[in-house]
Each structure stands twice: as structure tokens, then as C-alpha cells.
Motif scaffolding. Structure first.
Motif, PDB file in Angstrom:
ATOM      1  N   THR A  79     -29.426  21.189   8.516  1.00  0.00           N
ATOM      2  CA  THR A  79     -28.364  21.987   9.127  1.00  0.00           C
ATOM      3  C   THR A  79     -27.786  21.330  10.368  1.00  0.00           C
ATOM      4  OG1 THR A  79     -30.203  23.253  10.041  1.00  0.00           O
ATOM      5  CG2 THR A  79     -28.967  24.264   8.263  1.00  0.00           C
ATOM      6  N   ASP A 123     -20.791  41.912   7.856  1.00  0.00           N
ATOM      7  CA  ASP A 123     -22.108  41.562   8.340  1.00  0.00           C
ATOM      8  C   ASP A 123     -23.135  42.238   7.454  1.00  0.00           C
ATOM      9  OD1 ASP A 123     -23.301  43.990   9.816  1.00  0.00           O
ATOM     10  OD2 ASP A 123     -21.245  43.863  10.587  1.00  0.00           O
ATOM     11  N   ASP A 124     -24.381  41.855   7.642  1.00  0.00           N
ATOM     12  CA  ASP A 124     -25.392  42.270   6.687  1.00  0.00           C
ATOM     13  C   ASP A 124     -25.676  43.765   6.700  1.00  0.00           C
ATOM     14  OD1 ASP A 124     -25.620  39.806   5.572  1.00  0.00           O
ATOM     15  OD2 ASP A 124     -27.278  39.161   6.847  1.00  0.00           O
ATOM     16  N   TYR A 155     -24.832  36.868   2.245  1.00  0.00           N
ATOM     17  CA  TYR A 155     -24.314  35.725   2.990  1.00  0.00           C
ATOM     18  C   TYR A 155     -25.089  34.526   2.475  1.00  0.00           C
ATOM     19  CZ  TYR A 155     -22.017  33.501   6.984  1.00  0.00           C
ATOM     20  OH  TYR A 155     -21.207  32.726   7.787  1.00  0.00           O
ATOM     21  N   HIS A 172     -25.967  31.428   3.164  1.00  0.00           N
ATOM     22  CA  HIS A 172     -27.052  30.903   4.010  1.00  0.00           C
ATOM     23  C   HIS A 172     -26.573  30.873   5.448  1.00  0.00           C
ATOM     24  CE1 HIS A 172     -25.214  26.909   4.439  1.00  0.00           C
ATOM     25  NE2 HIS A 172     -24.957  26.947   3.155  1.00  0.00           N
ATOM     26  N   ASP A 173     -27.511  30.634   6.356  1.00  0.00           N
ATOM     27  CA  ASP A 173     -27.231  30.687   7.795  1.00  0.00           C
ATOM     28  C   ASP A 173     -25.945  30.000   8.205  1.00  0.00           C
ATOM     29  OD1 ASP A 173     -29.437  32.084   8.423  1.00  0.00           O
ATOM     30  OD2 ASP A 173     -30.554  30.427   9.335  1.00  0.00           O
ATOM     31  N   MET A 174     -25.706  28.834   7.610  1.00  0.00           N
ATOM     32  CA  MET A 174     -24.602  28.012   8.077  1.00  0.00           C
ATOM     33  C   MET A 174     -23.453  28.036   7.074  1.00  0.00           C
ATOM     34  SD  MET A 174     -26.329  26.490  10.650  1.00  0.00           S
ATOM     35  CE  MET A 174     -25.406  25.035  11.001  1.00  0.00           C
ATOM     36  N   PRO A 211     -17.412  30.603   6.058  1.00  0.00           N
ATOM     37  CA  PRO A 211     -18.325  31.611   6.593  1.00  0.00           C
ATOM     38  C   PRO A 211     -18.022  33.009   6.040  1.00  0.00           C
ATOM     39  CG  PRO A 211     -16.729  31.024   8.267  1.00  0.00           C
ATOM     40  CD  PRO A 211     -16.420  30.169   7.061  1.00  0.00           C
ATOM     41  N   ARG A 228     -36.891  30.077   6.474  1.00  0.00           N
ATOM     42  CA  ARG A 228     -35.847  30.927   5.894  1.00  0.00           C
ATOM     43  C   ARG A 228     -36.048  31.115   4.393  1.00  0.00           C
ATOM     44  NH1 ARG A 228     -31.715  26.855   7.994  1.00  0.00           N
ATOM     45  NH2 ARG A 228     -33.539  25.691   7.357  1.00  0.00           N
ATOM     46  N   ARG A 263     -16.281  30.245  13.821  1.00  0.00           N
ATOM     47  CA  ARG A 263     -15.726  30.863  12.621  1.00  0.00           C
ATOM     48  C   ARG A 263     -14.241  30.550  12.411  1.00  0.00           C
ATOM     49  NH1 ARG A 263     -18.944  34.664   9.917  1.00  0.00           N
ATOM     50  NH2 ARG A 263     -21.044  34.435  10.691  1.00  0.00           N
ATOM     51  N   TRP A 284     -24.422  41.584  18.382  1.00  0.00           N
ATOM     52  CA  TRP A 284     -25.470  41.456  17.365  1.00  0.00           C
ATOM     53  C   TRP A 284     -26.869  41.215  17.942  1.00  0.00           C
ATOM     54  CZ3 TRP A 284     -22.942  38.019  12.952  1.00  0.00           C
ATOM     55  CH2 TRP A 284     -22.092  38.845  12.184  1.00  0.00           C
ATOM     56  N   LEU A 297     -26.872  31.901  15.527  1.00  0.00           N
ATOM     57  CA  LEU A 297     -27.797  32.267  14.455  1.00  0.00           C
ATOM     58  C   LEU A 297     -28.760  33.367  14.908  1.00  0.00           C
ATOM     59  CD1 LEU A 297     -28.635  28.760  12.972  1.00  0.00           C
ATOM     60  CD2 LEU A 297     -27.177  30.509  11.986  1.00  0.00           C
ATOM     61  N   GLN A 328     -26.838  36.307  14.324  1.00  0.00           N
ATOM     62  CA  GLN A 328     -26.676  36.497  12.885  1.00  0.00           C
ATOM     63  C   GLN A 328     -27.938  37.113  12.280  1.00  0.00           C
ATOM     64  OE1 GLN A 328     -24.389  32.922  11.762  1.00  0.00           O
ATOM     65  NE2 GLN A 328     -25.404  33.151   9.791  1.00  0.00           N
ATOM     66  N   HIS A 329     -29.098  36.748  12.806  1.00  0.00           N
ATOM     67  CA  HIS A 329     -30.365  37.284  12.297  1.00  0.00           C
ATOM     68  C   HIS A 329     -30.799  38.536  13.044  1.00  0.00           C
ATOM     69  CE1 HIS A 329     -31.581  34.253   9.318  1.00  0.00           C
ATOM     70  NE2 HIS A 329     -30.777  33.481  10.014  1.00  0.00           N
ATOM     71  N   ARG A 330     -29.929  39.049  13.908  1.00  0.00           N
ATOM     72  CA  ARG A 330     -30.205  40.279  14.654  1.00  0.00           C
ATOM     73  C   ARG A 330     -31.500  40.202  15.470  1.00  0.00           C
ATOM     74  NH1 ARG A 330     -26.041  40.731  12.057  1.00  0.00           N
ATOM     75  NH2 ARG A 330     -25.010  42.716  11.608  1.00  0.00           N
ATOM     76  N   ILE A 363     -31.550  22.972  15.644  1.00  0.00           N
ATOM     77  CA  ILE A 363     -30.566  24.001  15.322  1.00  0.00           C
ATOM     78  C   ILE A 363     -31.187  25.163  14.545  1.00  0.00           C
ATOM     79  CG2 ILE A 363     -29.788  22.915  13.153  1.00  0.00           C
ATOM     80  CD1 ILE A 363     -26.916  23.645  14.041  1.00  0.00           C
TER      81      ILE A 363
END
Lengths: 419, 757
Positions: free
Chosen positions: A58, A110-111, A137, A139-141, A145, A225, B72, B95, B640, B643-645, B729
Motif C-alpha cells: 500500500t 461509509d460503512d 468498500y 479495500h483500505d486504499m 474510492p 486486514r 479523495r 469518523w 485510514l 476509515q476504520h472508525r 502506511i
């Protein structure tokens, strides 16, 4: 000269395709990048770390997506396949079919939306180990997007839920296939690879013994992950895998399966032995090999591992793997060619170093092209205007794929300049 | 042009539920007097379109969009002349922090202040355009397979090429080969090398000018503006005489390899019939048959000893990649000569990757080729003028002995590359020996001279770079590069090493590699002509400006730049060679006088962002922790995290930087003066397996961090208030722990005593 040149089409959005696309576009050429999945990155997004630096894929991918975002000369089509190619070098007409994402991009999701759904689907990023919601989604990256909706997996009631909870305009369940036609001057084929189907190796127990997994599965298992949250555990009982065997050339260098060497599996297994050792200091790895092929500077990685007392290298062909029905431990029948005897050895888990099969083995480019007997588009059989790079051409690692796609970018540029 | 600033605050994505949007608007309108502030439901799709419509109708030229992460947006989402600062409220606030809380609101408001400050200070970019025209022709150094390929492929794309070869003829090692290993299906048969055709193609191409018996005497300048002086390497002309002078834009270094010395315990050089693989090749090429050098008798049996100079465990070195294939090929020469001849190959691992396996299989099928996995322990003369080879068969565990006419050692490949940094250090030490002002310095210099003596006189490119005349080296003398994801990125912009000079490789690999290197050289001249940076900030149109009146000639920038951008004159004044620049800002971080700035990135801009934060007084018990995050890895990791809360900390305020090496430590002392309670620096991993995209940035920051600790001591401040972390990362999950621990530390040592002063 780049101003009026026709665009270059790149088929495949893995590391080879992305590299070819950004390298050509940064010179100044228009590029159309076509990827069949919902996201770019291909196989490398399913790898936990790269050898020999043990760094996350990544990290480079972030730079590459920034290059993609910054460059207005690149058009990316995901969920897209090339249906038809006609014409000749300098003047190809290409039909591209785009499958619907059902997620419009008008407003990213969003999730919390996905969590309200009950429909699930197999998690293909994790090779089917585990599931995701039907809206996921990638994957993370993820690039682009955007979420993806698996329409086939979506229940009717979830479809209704979505219309209620998703922001207006974000989801469109009426999307259909779309066909576009583009004129391009050259084509780079970077369609990549898939792992050899381990169920064909009937003596090695994959699919019959629960604790026999493949090297590509191991990449996901070791990844935080991944389906086990990064815990290296046995599929049968979730117990830590302490005593692990790596079986090299599982299919490769075998006339009944893949006669060629897949070039990366030695390094991949050595890397995975490192995962195991870094994960659990009591863990032991035994690597059964024919030849250790750690070429060039990669040799140092092998030497470093040799110094680890908990890693054993055994030159020998694994003839058969069976399962102890009670413990689900694995019993390996090995011809140890150095020690000379046939020890029966028990392991908690076995990782098969399955090889590289080109995706073009059965999914051909819709144009008269030559393939070698294994399905690769060999460099020597290049048709004018169409250039292969990476594992579409031969088994190779990331660095070699990146070099070859950079080279393919120049061949394509020569062609569109002439055209 | 007058600033017309607009602010868009997004209410979608849960932002309006978590934050008081009206209060955010007030920050813009009341605190910053922004005339145009608007809420929008989304900043993508139709939302983005309406933002762009407002930008056009209001004539805005500076815009802050508080919504989704800057990662984004495509860069071309907005008109090019508009300066846009996206603030990732969604990822880095909403988030990862509790909704509708005062502390969360304070974070969001501070970020708005920071980015409003940034956008106000930004100036429009003007791409760097030197007075002279950028030259787009290429120089290829080396006329072997890699160099010839690079030249031909670049010329086919329309670029002028100057090709320089130090020997009298083109072709390099391949021209000395009888046959080549297979390069096409079915990968079983020997092939003609094809080198004559390639040389003919080079000779016939009007875009390529070839110089043989010449070397690069001097290369001055920078990408697009390199001035090359070629010097004679003999062959008729006096050595060192100037052959030609010209300008080029970029360089491909294809200087190839030389054979390694064999293992010392084997009698190479002592017994006539023990030769190296390269010598066998030349023998077959020149005389068409294999004979014993001792008496000219035809060699009916030949033993090949692999790793004959390379991957010996004691040497702990690299594998030369092609020696196995070469020995298999040469075994076939032996077999073709006489149907009763025998070839023995002693190896540890047979390395025939990919489809070369077919070639190996062909050798295995040949009854006259004996492949033995074993260690050769002795080679000695036998009674009939041949040699007796003793080996321990590691598979059968027994000793074997064969009598042969000839022993061929598979000698490895040594790169023809020089270590520019070592040569520079050596030259500096020489100067110190003469001019050094203390005995201690002279002693150090003498040690350096001794340590680096093998580099003396090894220079190849002769670059006019302050940091040395060649590329810096990686292990084993190969030129440094990002060798996994971005294999062409060397530390000298516009100079691309290729072929066996940068890693041992086969002919096919060399051709692909050289074609790629030619592309990179072309890309460099094209991007340079557009005034853009090359990788990894590809397309960046900013460039550093040095305010020379305040320069103290401390040389930190010239020494620390990872890419050798700056030369210096005799007094040590830095001389900017802007087209070498990769825009990392390491010079900006290095400069104690703070004279280096980019139009959109400067000590003032970042410092002002840091100071734009509202720092509550100590009685409010709300610490403020400044996080300086590398935008390549740490900043995406913060996205991230959201993104993963995962939960972040409401005390942190993050400022992204181009590279941790660009952090000017005045920011830290200023932050402490402004009342922050501590600073966390997060950069990429450094060391041998570095992940820093600017190679040395995070490492430099770690060195400078020590100096800043001293500074803190001088300020009577706890040195623990500054921490540096290396973060990958994908290690976003470590961030909450880092923040929590740091907050605990602040709790323990107390708030910044300067707060509110």
C-alpha cells in the motif's frame, strides 16, 4: 508530438498496468486504463508485504494513486472488460464493456450504510475466506474510492433498506451494462496472473485437509486486514500454527501441472517464513524445496533466514500429504534427497507454494495474438502495436513487472507516434 | 491578483450531525472575514459541480472545502488556477472522534483555521522555466546490450541520442558470446546473439550518434541542461583529449559489468586448464571449438563449477542470476562439439527461473550432461594433462571424483558502477590532509582515506555534483534505487542506471530494463520542459526559492539534499540546480536561516498553520499536541484510522508535510512557544530497508530531532515533549496507542509551562 497522438490502452489495473499507465501519461500521452475488478491494484493488494524489504504494498500504491489522481491524461475504467479489438497498430478500435457498480459516486458512502444490510457475499479480496456485506468498500486504499454493490448478493429487503438509508443519488439499482468504443494507437496487455488451482494437486491434500492452505491464502492470513486479523492460525481449529511446512513447487516445475518455474515462490515462502517467525518466536518453519531460487540481491534474504535456527531447509519432494483425522495435523511423506531417508513428519499447517498461471490461459485478448504453450503472451511473439508486460508475459516479481511495463509504455509511445 | 477566498462546508457524510456547522461558518466569516462561505450537502458529484459553479460565478481563486479527505479528489476536479485546500473533516474528525462534543468541535474549527491560514499564504505556482531551452536529447553511457537497446528505443520514439562506449567497438559482453541462451518459446534452443543486427540498427539510425573509445570526462549541469565533455579513451587519440562537447537532457547509465574473481581456493590463474566462463565464451567465439589452453588439445570433458566467485557463503554476497544458464549453455557447446563429450556441472541450486526451466530440462535430458548438487573441494592436475575434480555430493552424501580436460568457473558479475558519495568523501579527506586545521581532523581524514581507498579513481560518469561524481551506491556497489515499486528511481534526477550495472541480469532482462530506462529518461526531459517535478511528486509545479541575501553558507542544504540538487561555490554558497529537484523540501528543513521556500509550502506557511490553532490556557486542561505527519504514509494512515472508525485523540492537531525531512525545527520551538504541550513527528521507516520516498528524509529528521531536544533543554522544557515515530502506511492501528501514551505523558509531566505567555 504527444498532443495529437492517439491514446494508449492498458488492459489490466494491477501493478504492471498501473505502472504502464502512469509512466506513459507522465511523458504526456493519453491513456485509457481498463480493469475488470471494482478497484485497481490487482494481486498486489492481496499481498501483505513485499520481499525483500518487508514493506506494505500500500505504500507504493498510495504514491501510484496520487500519480493517477494528479494526471488528467489517464481515464480509468473499473468493472470493465475489453470485448472487441479491431484495426492495426496505430489505429485500433476497441469495444469496452462496463459492468454496473450500482454506486454512482455522487456522494461517497461509509460503512455505516453497509452495516444495515444483512446480505453477504464471499470476500474475494480475502480469496473467499470470510464474507463482506453486499455493499462493500473493496479495500483500505480502494481506487477509485468508491463502494461496490454486489447486486446478485443483495436481497430484496436489503435493496429496499438501501433506498431508505443511502444518501439520495448515491445508489442506483437500475444501472446496466454500458458499452463504450475507443480509438487507440497501441495496447499494453497487463492482465496478470492467478494462482494455480491447488485442488489439481491431489497428492498434496488441498481441499481435503483443512490445514493445507496456499501461499496466496497465507498472504491474507498474515495480514491484519485479512480474515484472521493477522493471526497465523489453523483453519481447522483456530489454534496458532507453530510448526509449519512450506511445500515449494506445488505445481510448478512439474510436467503434469506447470512445466515452468513460477519465479517468485521461493522468495514468497521465505518471506512467509519471516511472517511466521515475526508473529510467534516459538514457531518453526520447514521449507521443502528442489532449488532455492533467490536471485540477485535477494540471496541475502535467504542467507539471513539460514541463520535462523527455527527455519529448516530440506531438499526434497513432498510426495503426499495426509491428515490425522483427530488432530487435523498433517503428515508429510517426503523424499529427503540429502539425508536420504523418508521421514514422516507432522506439521500443524502446510503452505503450498502454488505457482503463477497467466490469466490469458483461458481469457484471451479478442484479437489475433500468439500465446506460448502455457498461455503467456511471450515477448518474442509481440504483434505490432500490442505489448505484454508483467505476468501476462512470464512469471515475475513486482520489480520486474514494473520495469517491463515501463518498457512497454515506451513501445506503445513509439507506436502511437508513428500512427 | 487579489485574493478572493471562498469556504464550503459540507453537511453530508454525518458532518452536520457531529459538528456545529454554523459555528464552523463563523470561524470563516467572523474570524477570517471570508466574504463567501456556504454549506453544501456533498463535495462530490453534483455537490462538486455546484462548488465549481460557485467558484466560477463568484470568481473565487482560493477555496477551502471542509468535507472529505484531500486524498479523495482528483487534482483536476477544480480549475487549475484556483488554489484549493480540502480539509478532511470526515476522515480525521467525524469518523474518529465522538460526535457533538465540544472537544471534537474544537478540532474541526482548528483545522478550518489552519487551512484558511494556509490558503491565504499560498501563492500561485509558476512552473520552473530556465532561461535556456530544455534539451530533450539523451546520453547513453555504455555500448553493450543495455546501452544499445536504450539508444535504439529512445531514437524510435523520436529522440536524439548520443551513445558513448569506452572500448573501440560496440556490443559489450554479448558481442563476445558465441550463442545466447534462449529468448523465445520453446526456450530450449541456443540462439544467435542478435548483437550484430542491433549494432547495425544503431549505426543506421540517423538520430543516434556513436562515440567509441570515449568516456564521459565531465557532465555538468542538470536535467534538460547537462553539458557533457567526452574524452578520448585511447585507440589512436591521446588519452584524455576532448573528443566532443554537447548538451543533453537526461542520461541512461548502461555501464555493464565485469567478471568477478573466482573463489580463492580454486587454482584459477595457477593451472592453465582452469578458466572462467567468460574466457570459455571468448574461446568458442574466436576459435569455434573448446580446447585445453595447456596443449591445445580438444577438450572432451569439461567440469563447470557454479558460484565460482560469487555466492560462496563466506563471501555472503549476491547471486549473479545468469551463471547457471550460462553454464548450461556452455555445456551444450561441449556436447555439440563431440557426441561422446561430457559436461559436468557442480552446483548448489540450479537457478533457471520462469520459462528458462525448459532450457534446464533440455540439459537434464542430455545423456552427456551430468548435473551434480555438490561442493567442489579440490581441483588438481591429473596424469594425462587434464584435471581431477573432487566434490562432495550433497545429495548422496558421498565424495565423487571426475577427470576432465578443462574446468570452467562460473564467475559472477560485478557492476561497473562507482560510489559517488564514497569518492566525494575520499576527495574531501584528501583536501583535509593538506588543509585541515587540526591534527584530529587530519587523523580522521587519514582513516577515511584508508577505508575508502578502493574507490580512488573509480569514477565513471564524472558528474559535476557536489555530492560526488557518480550515483550513490546501494549494497555490493549497485547504484541506489527504489528497487521494488519504482525500480528506476535513482537519487540523481534524470540519470537512470540500467542493465547489469544495477543488478545482475540476463540479456532479455537487460533489454526490457534498458527500454524502461529510456522511457524514464524521455519522461524526465518532457516533464522538465513542462516545469514539472518527476517522481514521486510527479507533476508538481512548485520549486524551491532561496533567499540568498540571508544565506550563511553553512552547507547543510548542499550536504543533506537526498538528490544532490545543490552545488556550491568555493565559499560554500549553495547553487540551485532546480531541474534536479524532486520537491521534497529537505533543504527547507535543513536551513537554519529559513531562506528556502516554495510558493505553496514554506516555513512561514506551515508555521502559520501551526500557530493558527487556538490553544486553551492551562486551566482548561485541554492539552494540544502537534502531529507533524509525512503526507506519503503517515497522513494517509490518519485517514485510514478514521476509515476504520478507530478513536483518535481530540488533543491532536495534524499538519501534513511533504517529507519528514522537510520539517524545519523552528516549527517545534514555535509550537512550544505558542503553548502546545508536545509534538509528535511521524515519518516513514528508515535504515537499510527504508520506505521514505525521498530516501533519507525521515532519517535526517531523526538526526535533527536530537538537536531540537537540546534546544528544548535550553528553553527549560522537558525533552520528552518531542517524539519521532516511524510508521508504515498500514500501521494506522498503532496511532491511537501512540496518541494515548503521549497524552498520558503530558498528564504526567504537566502542561507546557509557557502556555498563555
Amino acid at each position: 508530438m504527444s498532443g495529437e497522438a492517439k491514446p494508449i490502452l492498458v488492459i489490466g489495473g494491477g501493478i504492471a498496468g498501473i505502472t504502464a499507465a502512469v509512466e506513459a501519461a507522465e511523458v504526456g500521452y493519453q491513456v485509457i486504463l481498463v480493469e475488470k475488478d471494482a478497484f485497481l491494484g490487482g494481486r498486489v493488494m492481496r499481498s501483505y508485504k513485499y520481499f525483500p524489504k518487508m514493506c506494505p504494498p500500500t505504500c507504493g500504491f498510495e504514491i501510484n494513486t496520487r500519480r493517477l489522481r494528479r494526471n488528467s491524461r489517464i481515464t480509468v475504467h473499473t468493472l470493465a472488460t475489453v470485448e472487441q479489438v479491431s484495426g492495426k497498430a496505430g489505429d485500433f478500435k476497441v469495444k469496452i464493456k462496463k459492468r454496473p457498480r450500482y454506486v454512482t459516486g455522487a456522494c461517497s458512502l461509509d460503512d455505516s450504510i453497509a452495516e444495515q444490510l444483512t446480505s453477504e457475499r464471499p470476500d474475494d479480496l480475502n480469496l473467499g475466506m470470510g464474507t463482506t456485506k453486499a455493499l462493500y468498500y473493496p479495500h483500505d486504499m480502494a481506487f477509485p474510492p468508491l463502494h461496490m454493490l454486489d447486486r446478485d448478493a443483495l436481497s430484496e429487503s436489503d435493496a429496499q433498506t438501501l433506498t431508505k438509508v443511502a444518501p439520495a443519488g448515491a445508489i442506483d439499482l437500475t444501472m446496466t451494462d454500458e458499452e463504450i468504443e475507443v480509438d487507440v494507437g497501441a495496447i499494453i496487455v497487463a492482465t496478470g496472473w492467478r494462482p494455480y488451482d491447488a485442488t489439481k494437486l491431489d497428492n498434496l491434500g488441498f481441499g481435503q485437509c483443512e490445514n493445507v492452505v496456499t501461499n496466496v491464502m497465507m498472504e491474507r492470513i498474515a495480514d491484519p486486514r485479512g480474515p484472521t486479523g493477522g493471526k497465523i492460525v489453523r483453519p481447522s481449529d483456530g489454534a496458532p500454527a507453530v510448526n509449519v511446512a512450506f511445500v515449494q513447487c506445488a505445481g510448478s516445475r512439474d510436467e503434469n501441472h506447470l512445466p515452468y518455474c513460477s519465479a517468485v515462490c521461493c522468495m514468497a515462502s521465505l518471506k512467509q517464513a519471516r511472517y511466521l517467525r515475526e508473529h510467534n518466536e516459538a514457531a518453526r518453519a520447514t521449507i521443502f524445496y528442489i532449488d532455492i531460487r533467490t536471485i540477485g540481491r535477494l540471496e541475502k534474504f535467504y542467507y539471513n533466514l539460514l541463520a535462523d535456527a527455527n527455519v529448516a531447509f530440506v531438499k526434497g519432494k513432498v510426495a503426499k500429504i495426509t491428515e490425522d483425522p483427530g488432530s487435523k495435523d498433517l503428515i508429510l511423506d517426503v523424499e529427503d534427497t540429502i539425508a536420504g531417508h523418508k521421514p514422516e513428519q507432522k506439521f500443524d499447517m502446510v503452505i503450498l507454494a502454488t505457482g503463477i498461471v497467466p490469466n490469458t490461459v483461458d481469457v484471451k485478448i479478442p484479437f489475433e495474438l500468439e500465446y506460448d504453450e502455457y498461455g503467456f503472451i511471450d515477448g518474442a511473439t509481440d504483434v505490432e502495436g500490442i505489448y505484454a508486460a508483467g505476468c501476462a508475459k512470464h512469471p515475475c516479481d513486482v520489480s520486474r513487472a514494473a520495469k517491463e511495463s515501463t518498457a512497454a509504455a515506451l513501445k506503445a509511445i513509439q507506436c502511437v507516434n508513428r500512427g | 491578483m487579489e485574493d478572493k477566498i471562498g469556504v464550503f462546508i459540507c453537511t453530508g457524510y454525518g458532518i452536520a450531525d457531529a459538528l456545529d456547522v454554523d459555528a464552523l461558518c463563523k470561524v470563516a466569516t467572523d474570524e477570517f472575514n471570508v466574504p463567501f462561505c456556504k454549506t453544501v450537502e456533498s463535495c462530490e458529484g453534483p455537490g462538486l459541480k455546484s462548488i465549481n459553479e460557485d467558484i466560477a460565478s463568484e470568481g473565487l481563486n482560493k477555496v477551502v472545502i471542509a468535507g472529505i479527505s484531500p486524498r479523495r479528489y482528483p487534482d483536476h476536479a477544480f480549475p487549475e488556477q484556483v488554489m484549493v485546500e480540502p480539509v478532511g473533516l470526515r476522515e480525521q474528525v467525524v469518523w474518529c472522534l465522538p460526535a457533538a462534543e465540544e472537544d471534537t468541535q474544537m478540532v474541526a474549527e482548528d483545522y478550518l483555521r489552519m487551512y484558511l491560514t494556509r490558503v491565504k499564504k499560498r501563492q500561485p505556482l509558476e512552473p520552473f522555466q530556465p532561461e535556456e531551452t530544455i534539451d530533450k536529447s539523451l546520453l547513453v553511457v555504455g555500448g553493450g546490450i543495455a546501452g544499445l537497446t536504450a539508444a535504439v528505443e529512445a531514437a524510435k520514439a523520436g529522440y536524439e541520442v548520443k551513445l558513448v562506449e569506452k572500448t573501440a567497438v560496440l556490443g559489450g559482453w554479448l558481442a563476445k558470446q558465441h550463442k545466447s541462451i534462449p529468448t523465445r518459446p520453446p526456450y530450449r534452443d541456443l540462439e544467435d546473439t542478435g548483437i550484430d543486427e542491433l549494432i547495425a540498427e544503431v549505426d543506421a539510425n540517423p538520430k543516434i550518434k556513436v562515440y567509441t573509445s570515449a568516456t564521459t570526462g565531465e557532465i555538468l549541469g542538470a536535467p534538460g541542461l547537462f553539458d557533457v565533455t567526452l574524452k578520448s579513451a585511447g585507440n589512436g587519440k591521446p588519452e584524455g583529449e576532448v573528443v566532443d562537447q554537447f548538451r543533453i537532457g537526461a542520461i541512461v547509465q548502461a555501464t555493464g559489468w565485469r567478471p568477478a574473481d573466482p573463489r580463492e581456493d580454486l587454482p584459477y590463474g595457477k593451472l592453465d586448464n582452469v578458466i572462467r566462463n567468460v574466457e570459455l565464451e571468448e574461446m568458442v567465439k574466436s576459435q569455434g571449438r573448446i580446447t585445453r589452453p595447456s596443449d591445445g588439445k580438444e577438450a572432451k570433458s569439461v567440469a563447470f563449477i557454479q558460484c565460482g566467485g560469487c555466492t560462496n557463503k563466506e563471501h555472503h554476497s549476491y547471486c549473479s542470476s545468469i551463471c547457471c544458464l550460462t553454464s548450461l549453455k556452455q555445456a551444450l557447446y561441449v556436447r555439440e562439439q563431440d557426441e561422446n563429450s561430457k559436461a559436468y556441472i557442480f552446483y548448489e541450486f540450479m537457478r533457471t527461473p520462469g520459462k528458462y526451466e525448459n532450457f534446464y530440462r533440455r540439459a537434464q535430458e542430455d545423456d552427456g550432461i551430468f548435473l551434480t548438487r555438490g561442493d567442489v573441494t579440490e581441483v588438481k592436475p591429473n596424469d594425462n594433462g587434464g584435471l581431477s575434480v573432487t566434490a562432495r555430493d550433497t545429495m548422496l552424501g558421498e565424495e565423487i571424483q571426475v577427470n576432465v580436460d578443462l574446468v570452467v568457473l562460473a564467475a559472477g558479475m560485478i557492476p561497473n558502477a562507482a560510489d559517488g558519495e564514497a569518492i566525494r568523501a575520499l576527495e574531501d579527506a584528501k583536501v583535509t590532509m593538506v588543509e585541515g586545521d587540526s591534527e584530529a581532523k587530519k587523523k580522521d581524514a587519514a582513516e577515511t582515506l584508508e577505508r575508502l581507498k578502493q574507490h580512488d579513481g573509480t569514477q565513471i560518469l564524472n558528474l559535476g555534483y557536489r555530492q560526488g561524481p557518480d550515483l550513490p551506491s546501494l549494497e555490493y556497489g549497485f547504484p541506489d534505487s527504489h528497487f521494488i515499486c519504482f525500480p528506476y528511481e535513482s537519487r540523481r534526477t534524470g540519470i537512470y542506471p540500467t542493465g547489469a550495472a544495477r543488478q545482475p541480469t540476463d540479456g532479455m532482462g537487460s533489454r526490457a530494463d534498458a527500454t524502461g530506462a529510456a522511457l524514464k529518461a524521455i519522461q524526465c526531459v518532457e516533464m522538465t520542459a513542462r516545469g514539472e517535478a518527476v517522481h514521486p511528486r510527479a507533476g508538481d509545479k512548485s520549486y524551491p526559492d532561496f533567499f540568498m541575501q540571508r544565506c550563511t553558507k553553512c552547507k547543510r542544504c548542499t550536504e543533506e539534499c537526498p538528490f544532490g540538487v545543490l552545488n556550491e561555490d568555493k565559499e560554500g554558497t549553495p547553487l540551485l540546480r532546480a531541474t534536479r529537484c524532486r520537491r521534497c523540501g529537505v533543504c527547507m528543513g535543513a536551513c537554519p536561516e529559513r531562506i528556502v521556500s516554495f510558493k505553496d509550502y514554506s516555513v512561514d506557511i506551515v508555521g502559520s498553520m501551526i500557530k493558527a490553532v487556538n490553544v486553551p490556557d492551562e486551566f482548561e486542561e485541554k492539552p494540544r499536541i502537534l502531529v507533524i505527519a509525512c503526507e506519503n504514509d503517515a497522513f494517509p494512515a490518519l485517514d485510514l484510522l478514521g476509515q476504520h472508525r478507530l478513536q483518535s485523540s481530540p488533543w491532536i492537531r495534524t499538519v501534513p508535510v511533504r517529507c519528514l525531512g522537510s520539517v524545519n525545527f523552528v516549527w517545534i520551538t514555535e509550537a512550544m512557544s505558542a503553548g502546545y504541550d508536545g509534538v509528535i513527528l511521524i515519518g516513514c521507516k528508515y535504515g537499510d530497508d527504508y520506505q521514505c520516498h525521498f530516501v533519507k528524509g525521515s532519517e535526517l529528521a531523526s538526526v535533527r530531532e536530537k538537536n531540537v531536544r537540546e534546544k528544548l533543554e535550553q528553553m527549560a522544557m522537558d525533552t520528552e515533549r518531542v517524539e519521532l515515530h516511524q510508521l508504515q502506511i498500514d500501521e494506522y492501528h498503532k496511532l491511537p496507542g501512540i496518541f494515548e501514551k503521549f497524552a498520558e505523558l503530558i498528564d504526567e509531566i504537566g502542561m507546557n509551562p509557557f502556555k498563555g505567555m
